[in-house]
Motif scaffolding. Structure first.
Motif, mmCIF file in Angstrom:
data_model
loop_
_atom_site.group_PDB
_atom_site.id
_atom_site.type_symbol
_atom_site.label_atom_id
_atom_site.label_comp_id
_atom_site.label_asym_id
_atom_site.label_seq_id
_atom_site.Cartn_x
_atom_site.Cartn_y
_atom_site.Cartn_z
ATOM 1 N N ALA A 1 4.151 -14.777 -4.296
ATOM 2 C CA ALA A 1 3.080 -14.209 -3.480
ATOM 3 C C ALA A 1 2.216 -13.249 -4.285
ATOM 4 O O ALA A 1 1.091 -12.961 -3.901
ATOM 5 C CB ALA A 1 3.664 -13.513 -2.260
ATOM 6 N N THR B 1 1.878 -10.093 7.171
ATOM 7 C CA THR B 1 1.151 -9.971 5.906
ATOM 8 C C THR B 1 -0.362 -9.959 6.060
ATOM 9 O O THR B 1 -1.080 -9.872 5.069
ATOM 10 C CB THR B 1 1.563 -11.114 4.957
ATOM 11 O OG1 THR B 1 1.541 -12.342 5.700
ATOM 12 C CG2 THR B 1 2.980 -10.899 4.439
ATOM 13 N N GLU C 1 -2.965 -14.458 5.305
ATOM 14 C CA GLU C 1 -2.217 -14.447 4.039
ATOM 15 C C GLU C 1 -0.842 -15.071 4.300
ATOM 16 O O GLU C 1 0.002 -14.472 4.947
ATOM 17 C CB GLU C 1 -2.079 -12.998 3.556
ATOM 18 C CG GLU C 1 -1.083 -12.766 2.439
ATOM 19 C CD GLU C 1 -1.379 -13.536 1.165
ATOM 20 O OE1 GLU C 1 -2.461 -13.332 0.603
ATOM 21 O OE2 GLU C 1 -0.524 -14.344 0.743
ATOM 22 N N LEU D 1 -17.208 -8.718 12.494
ATOM 23 C CA LEU D 1 -17.090 -7.574 11.594
ATOM 24 C C LEU D 1 -18.455 -7.119 11.069
ATOM 25 O O LEU D 1 -18.655 -5.937 10.764
ATOM 26 C CB LEU D 1 -16.155 -7.948 10.435
ATOM 27 C CG LEU D 1 -15.813 -6.852 9.438
ATOM 28 C CD1 LEU D 1 -15.106 -5.692 10.135
ATOM 29 C CD2 LEU D 1 -14.924 -7.404 8.329
ATOM 30 N N GLY E 1 0.807 -1.211 0.000
ATOM 31 C CA GLY E 1 0.000 0.000 0.000
ATOM 32 C C GLY E 1 0.844 1.267 0.000
ATOM 33 O O GLY E 1 2.048 1.237 0.233
ATOM 34 N N LEU F 1 -11.933 -13.683 8.077
ATOM 35 C CA LEU F 1 -10.693 -13.464 7.337
ATOM 36 C C LEU F 1 -9.861 -14.740 7.255
ATOM 37 O O LEU F 1 -10.026 -15.645 8.064
ATOM 38 C CB LEU F 1 -9.866 -12.375 8.037
ATOM 39 C CG LEU F 1 -10.563 -11.037 8.271
ATOM 40 C CD1 LEU F 1 -9.641 -10.115 9.078
ATOM 41 C CD2 LEU F 1 -10.944 -10.382 6.955
HETATM 42 C C1 LIG Z 1 -11.059 -6.011 4.084
HETATM 43 C C2 LIG Z 1 -10.878 -5.964 5.584
HETATM 44 C C3 LIG Z 1 -11.628 -5.081 6.375
HETATM 45 C C4 LIG Z 1 -11.492 -5.052 7.762
HETATM 46 N N1 LIG Z 1 -12.263 -4.221 8.494
HETATM 47 C C5 LIG Z 1 -12.156 -4.218 9.850
HETATM 48 C C6 LIG Z 1 -12.967 -3.388 10.671
HETATM 49 O O1 LIG Z 1 -13.785 -2.652 10.163
HETATM 50 N N2 LIG Z 1 -12.859 -3.451 12.006
HETATM 51 C C7 LIG Z 1 -11.955 -4.289 12.600
HETATM 52 O O2 LIG Z 1 -11.865 -4.314 13.828
HETATM 53 N N3 LIG Z 1 -11.153 -5.077 11.872
HETATM 54 C C8 LIG Z 1 -11.243 -5.076 10.512
HETATM 55 N N4 LIG Z 1 -10.465 -5.908 9.775
HETATM 56 C C9 LIG Z 1 -9.474 -6.728 10.488
HETATM 57 C C10 LIG Z 1 -8.236 -5.876 10.799
HETATM 58 O O3 LIG Z 1 -7.911 -5.189 9.642
HETATM 59 C C11 LIG Z 1 -7.084 -6.747 11.192
HETATM 60 O O4 LIG Z 1 -7.400 -7.354 12.413
HETATM 61 C C12 LIG Z 1 -5.776 -5.988 11.383
HETATM 62 O O5 LIG Z 1 -5.568 -5.078 10.363
HETATM 63 C C13 LIG Z 1 -4.650 -6.991 11.418
HETATM 64 O O6 LIG Z 1 -3.410 -6.370 11.318
HETATM 65 P P1 LIG Z 1 -2.187 -7.032 10.574
HETATM 66 O O7 LIG Z 1 -1.069 -6.073 10.730
HETATM 67 O O8 LIG Z 1 -1.993 -8.409 11.030
HETATM 68 O O9 LIG Z 1 -2.623 -7.174 9.056
HETATM 69 P P2 LIG Z 1 -3.175 -6.155 7.967
HETATM 70 O O10 LIG Z 1 -3.769 -4.955 8.545
HETATM 71 O O11 LIG Z 1 -3.993 -6.987 7.070
HETATM 72 O O12 LIG Z 1 -1.860 -5.689 7.219
HETATM 73 C C14 LIG Z 1 -1.130 -6.527 6.380
HETATM 74 C C15 LIG Z 1 -0.383 -5.643 5.436
HETATM 75 O O13 LIG Z 1 0.545 -6.450 4.739
HETATM 76 C C16 LIG Z 1 0.563 -6.059 3.408
HETATM 77 N N5 LIG Z 1 1.009 -7.203 2.642
HETATM 78 C C17 LIG Z 1 0.522 -8.460 2.617
HETATM 79 N N6 LIG Z 1 1.229 -9.228 1.778
HETATM 80 C C18 LIG Z 1 2.178 -8.427 1.264
HETATM 81 C C19 LIG Z 1 3.224 -8.643 0.320
HETATM 82 N N7 LIG Z 1 3.404 -9.838 -0.252
HETATM 83 N N8 LIG Z 1 4.019 -7.597 -0.009
HETATM 84 C C20 LIG Z 1 3.838 -6.369 0.564
HETATM 85 N N9 LIG Z 1 2.862 -6.117 1.468
HETATM 86 C C21 LIG Z 1 2.048 -7.133 1.800
HETATM 87 C C22 LIG Z 1 -0.849 -5.623 3.101
HETATM 88 O O14 LIG Z 1 -0.863 -4.721 2.024
HETATM 89 C C23 LIG Z 1 -1.264 -4.975 4.401
HETATM 90 O O15 LIG Z 1 -0.988 -3.602 4.370
HETATM 91 C C24 LIG Z 1 -10.588 -5.922 8.389
HETATM 92 C C25 LIG Z 1 -9.810 -6.791 7.590
HETATM 93 C C26 LIG Z 1 -9.957 -6.837 6.215
HETATM 94 C C27 LIG Z 1 -9.130 -7.804 5.414
#
Ligand SMILES: Cc1cc2nc3c(=O)[nH]c(=O)nc-3n(C[C@H](O)[C@H](O)[C@H](O)COP(=O)(O)OP(=O)(O)OC[C@H]3O[C@@H](n4cnc5c(N)ncnc54)[C@H](O)[C@@H]3O)c2cc1C
Ligand SMILES: Cc1cc2nc3c(=O)[nH]c(=O)nc-3n(C[C@H](O)[C@H](O)[C@H](O)COP(=O)(O)OP(=O)(O)OC[C@H]3O[C@@H](n4cnc5c(N)ncnc54)[C@H](O)[C@@H]3O)c2cc1C
Lengths: 393, 470
Positions: B453, B133, B288, B179, B46, B285
């Protein structure tokens, strides 16, 4: 379907080789059971590309097997459903320069004598066959008999057509033998004993382990290959296209053909580029070097491909024997034990002829070609000494 | 064919830590690691940090208060400020717009290969790797789900957060998971009518774990906020029901909602039509894991029916030198992801993990497991598929073809179904159809196997530095 008590033959392995053997055995009137620890085509068959090539084989027993298979695949295509995606599209082998072209000419000459149809294409006519080829190539050869199938479909449809009883998700843990005669009596899985007077080892890359269950060595080893798959594209590659380089190894006198990645379009749209060859055991990690080479070779042949997206890459482990020929037929050391494994990078192409040979051995009828070069009891020679990263098609 | 060897490029000095993903987990890990003295590269596909949860409204919209749709914007804003400070100080390189297609190496010698938004390439050497991820939405297909107007629940939420756009005026929210309430509340607050919130599970299993729930007061408060907002808009969730069909020609005009039995099988004769012009559907969810499984990281079956990474308390994967945090270790929400990012940073830096972080993680994980188990899809959901319902949208594979592969052709797992039908071979590489195909194959969930990926330009692969043949 009511289950017969005891089939005439139990086949270990539901890859394309086991499937073809089931098909031809059933067609010879035998009742067949097929056992696999996984699903259909879950082994190397599911990682293969489906090239049915004669073009890459020098005159000799493997080419004879390939030519017989070519005929059988054509016959099968009339029987098997269209999902098998049999396509007799032909191959185009191109030479980057004059020395390579001269070598290719000599190679094709030997193949022609064995029954291969190879037509020389001068440089200025290459574009008629492949409009997107890179400019500046010296010429090439068009191989009419090269064809293609979808490997997993081919295995599944051959098995379905064989009517064999299928036992999936069952690993063979023992090969049962008569204590007195030593002859095989069947196989054991966690769920059943399948008794039969003949057992066929069609376990591909794992054929050595299965042979060991029967108490005999068979030196099948894995050779890793990577394949690149592009985004779906309009038909820009029409044949199986690869480049040939001649390694003038006068000392060994062998006409070894070093070839680059095979590039081909598929009915679904993606272009397949494969495959590398490395002996690295069952190493499942991604080799960016393998991907780099495939990509570079493909882009050198078809410059337009440089800007397409590669959607995925996958790998598999080819089953190879040290002398690079499969083991097909009865094992002289264990009565009732048969093998059909070790087809290396050509098992999909060679499957029908293998099946026909196995069926002949099982029924004691005349084989369609001389099986002697493939006999399982032969001396395989020393494990070969090719460098681990050598790269051919 | 001779191939020109690529120009040897001068290898940049390795960073101590490469973090893949700048969501809550990766962001927290990067700033914590930098503050503990490590040099960090933070790569994310992003353009802004924040991941799936913290979404920035498009600057052009001039929205003044992104916090309105986030419960804990402050937790994020603080870390984003720290990130900027570390970037200025040279301790963190934030590589936005970098999508990682592969991680190669071993031990303390890794290379993270990325493609950039402007068709460029970057390979980052690193001594350790943290995979943060995240996750993507779980989709369970139903007849009509490909009609315009049917959107993912998470996608709808993301659209609201970043663009403040509504998917429709009358939006049915359906699927399963916590959600749904959040999405329904956001939609209602943004002015949409929500004729129904359709939840496939009962909330009953929550009641069996009152302790876990009570230990998570913030979560309860969050639920109460959504619940209160919904009551204000007169929306009450319909439990043990599902949208089993969407109707319409050019766009969704109505849905059929039916009651489900305990196994999520639709009960015949219970369907009724609900008019609407959009449907937001989500079933939770899926972690990934493409990069992780390509590296050989061990996986486990999680309570919610997905596959997640096996992690030590210090968040090491089974592969030495590779750590993971956030949803990759099991879906658990943004607060858990933040906590795990901080824990991982400590263990990577060789520091003791503050006990408060350990306790918070244990509490939030326990809560996530209860929620995950409660909303795990029942096996009967495939009962609402028709033979012609598309399962794989990329390759247009209907359910009937998948069933044929399973029943007639000897496919017993999702991989073989893919080989026989092409389901999962298209652009999304099975992220959309994977759970559905596995269910139809009667197979448990299987770990993602995607050695790449994300898509890579062929020319970029060709231009990788050549390695010597040994
Ligand atoms: C579509 C969606 C909507 C959501 N809405 C809500 C909500 O309204 N309320 C709520 O409480 N929770 C929501 N969630 C859940 C919440 O987003 C997650 O619990 C939280 O963001 C988890 O954090 P994280 O850092 O593990 O992963 P994420 O926030 O998913 O971050 C992972 C990041 O890794 C990056 N990434 C992945 N693979 C690669 C790669 N190969 N190369 C480069 N970058 C990569 C992605 O672009 C992303 O920015 C939502 C999830 C999704 C998928
Ligand atoms: C990348 C790559 C590209 C290739 N491209 C081509 C090509 O274009 N053309 C071509 O002709 N060939 C190609 N090949 C080679 C071809 O795929 C193989 O030669 C062929 O698939 C071998 O088939 P098989 O049936 O012998 O083995 P497999 O398909 O591996 O089948 C063996 C089966 O035995 C089962 N098994 C093993 N042990 C047991 C046990 N104890 N109990 C029960 N079951 C057991 C396994 O589960 C497996 O399903 C390629 C290979 C690779 C890796």
């Amino acid at each position: 379907m009511p289950k017969r008590h005891s089939p005439d033959v139990v086949i270990i392995g539901a890859g394309v080789v086991g499937a073809a053997c089931a098909y031809y055995a059933a067609r010879s009137g035998l009742t067949v059971a097929v056992v696999d620890r996984g699903p259909v085509a879950g082994g190397t068959t599911g990682a293969g590309e489906g090239n049915l090539l004669v073009s890459d084989k020098e005159a000799g027993p493997e080419l004879d097997l390939a030519l017989l298979s070519t005929r059988l695949w054509r016959e099968l295509s009339a029987t098997l459903p269209p999902e098998t995606e049999y396509e007799p599209k032909g191959g185009l082998v191109v030479a980057p320069d004059e020395p390579a072209l001269r070598a290719l000419r000599a190679f094709a000459e030997g193949q022609r004598a064995a029954g291969v149809t190879a037509t020389e294409i001068p440089a200025d006519r290459l574009a008629d066959l492949e409009p997107h080829l890179a400019p500046g190539l010296a010429g090439g050869f068009h191989y009419l008999q090269d064809a293609q199938v979808q490997p997993a479909q081919a295995a599944a449809r051959l098995l379905a057509a064989s009517g064999a009883a299928l036992h999936l998700g069952e690993e063979v843990t023992a090969i049962l033998r008569d204590p007195a005669s030593g002859a095989v009596r069947g196989v054991r899985t966690a769920r059943r004993e399948l008794l039969a007077p003949a057992v066929l080892n069609a376990a591909g890359t794992w054929g050595g382990e299965v042979a060991r269950l029967a108490g005999v060595p068979l030196p099948v080893l894995p050779r890793r290959g990577f394949v690149l798959v592009t985004e779906p594209l309009p038909r820009i590659v029409r044949h199986k296209v690869y480049a040939a380089d001649y390694i003038a190894d006068v000392a060994s006198g062998s006409a070894a053909l070093q070839s680059s990645a095979v590039v081909e379009g598929t009915p679904g749209g993606p272009v397949l580029i494969g495959a590398t060859r490395e002996r690295v055991g069952f190493d499942r990690s991604l080799s960016t070097e393998a991907l780099r080479r495939l990509a570079a070779q493909a882009a050198a042949l078809f410059p337009v491909l440089a800007d397409v997206q590669v959607l995925r890459a996958y790998h598999g482990f080819r089953p190879y024997l040290p002398d690079h020929l499969p083991a097909i037929g009865a094992d002289p050391r264990v009565p009732g034990l048969h093998h059909a494994c070790g087809h290396e990078g050509a098992g999909i192409g060679l499957a029908p002829a293998t099946g026909a040979l196995v069926a002949a051995a099982l029924t004691g009828t005349a084989p369609p070609l001389d099986p002697a070069p493939f006999r399982p009891g032969r001396d395989f020679g020393p494990a070969d000494t090719v460098p681990p990263q050598e790269q051919q098609s | 064919m001779t191939t020109s060897p690529s120009e040897p490029r001068p290898a940049p000095a390795p960073v101590d830590l490469a973090v893949v993903g700048a969501g809550p987990a990766g962001l927290a890990a990067a700033v914590t690691a930098a503050s503990l003295g490590l040099t960090v590269a933070l790569l994310d596909a992003g353009s802004r940090p924040g991941g799936q949860y913290y979404r920035h409204p498009e600057p052009a919209l001039g929205a003044a208060r992104p916090k309105a749709l986030h419960h804990d914007w402050a937790a994020f804003a603080g870390r984003e400020a720290e990130l900027r400070a570390h970037a200025r100080g040279g301790r963190v390189r934030h590589l936005a717009g970098h999508q990682v297609w592969s991680v190669t190496g071993s031990g303390t010698d890794w290379t993270v290969h990325a493609r950039t938004d402007d068709a460029g390439a970057e390979s980052v050497p690193a001594r350790a790797v943290l995979l943060a991820t995240g996750a993507y939405e779980r989709h369970l297909p139903f007849p009509g789900w490909t009609l315009p107007g049917v959107v993912g629940a998470g996608g709808a939420q993301a659209m609201l957060k970043s663009g403040l756009v509504l998917p429709g005026r009358r939006v049915v929210v359906a699927g399963s998971g916590p959600l749904l309430l959040a999405v329904a509340a956001s939609l209602a607050a943004a002015g949409a009518r929500v004729p129904a919130v359709v939840e496939a599970s009962g909330y009953v299993p929550y009641a069996r774990h009152p302790g876990t729930l009570l230990r998570n007061p913030a979560k309860l408060a969050e639920g109460a906020v959504h619940g209160g907002a919904l009551l204000r808009h007169r929306v009450r969730p319909l439990l043990r029901h599902a949208v089993v069909e969407a109707h319409g020609t050019d766009r969704v005009e109505a849905v059929t909602v039916a009651r489900l039995d305990r196994d999520w099988r639709p009960v015949p004769g219970t369907g009724r039509r609900v008019p609407c012009d959009a449907v937001a559907v989500g079933h939770g969810l899926v972690p990934e894991l493409s990069l992780a499984t390509a590296l050989g990281c061990a996986t486990r079956a999680a309570a919610d029916g997905t596959v997640a990474l096996v992690l030590t308390p210090g968040l090491r994967t089974s592969v030495p030198g590779v750590w993971a945090a956030g949803e990759a270790g099991g879906v658990g929400g943004a607060p858990l992801a933040l906590t795990e990012g901080e824990i991982a940073a400590h263990t990577i830096a060789g520091r003791a993990v503050p006990p408060a972080l350990v306790r918070r993680r244990a509490r939030l994980r326990a809560f996530a497991d209860v929620m995950g188990a409660a909303h795990r899809p029942g096996p009967g959901w495939t009962g609402w598929l028709r033979e012609e319902t598309a399962v794989c949208r990329c390759e247009e594979v209907p359910a009937g073809r998948v069933r044929e592969a399973v029943e007639d052709l000897g496919a017993t797992d999702a991989r073989t179904v893919k080989l026989l039908t092409r389901a999962g071979m298209g652009w999304c590489q099975g992220r959309m159809c994977g759970p559905a195909v596995a269910a139809l194959a009667g197979d448990g969930p299987s770990a993602d196997r995607r050695p790449l990926a994300c898509p890579v330009r062929l020319g970029q692969l060709a231009e990788l530095p050549a390695l010597p043949v040994d």
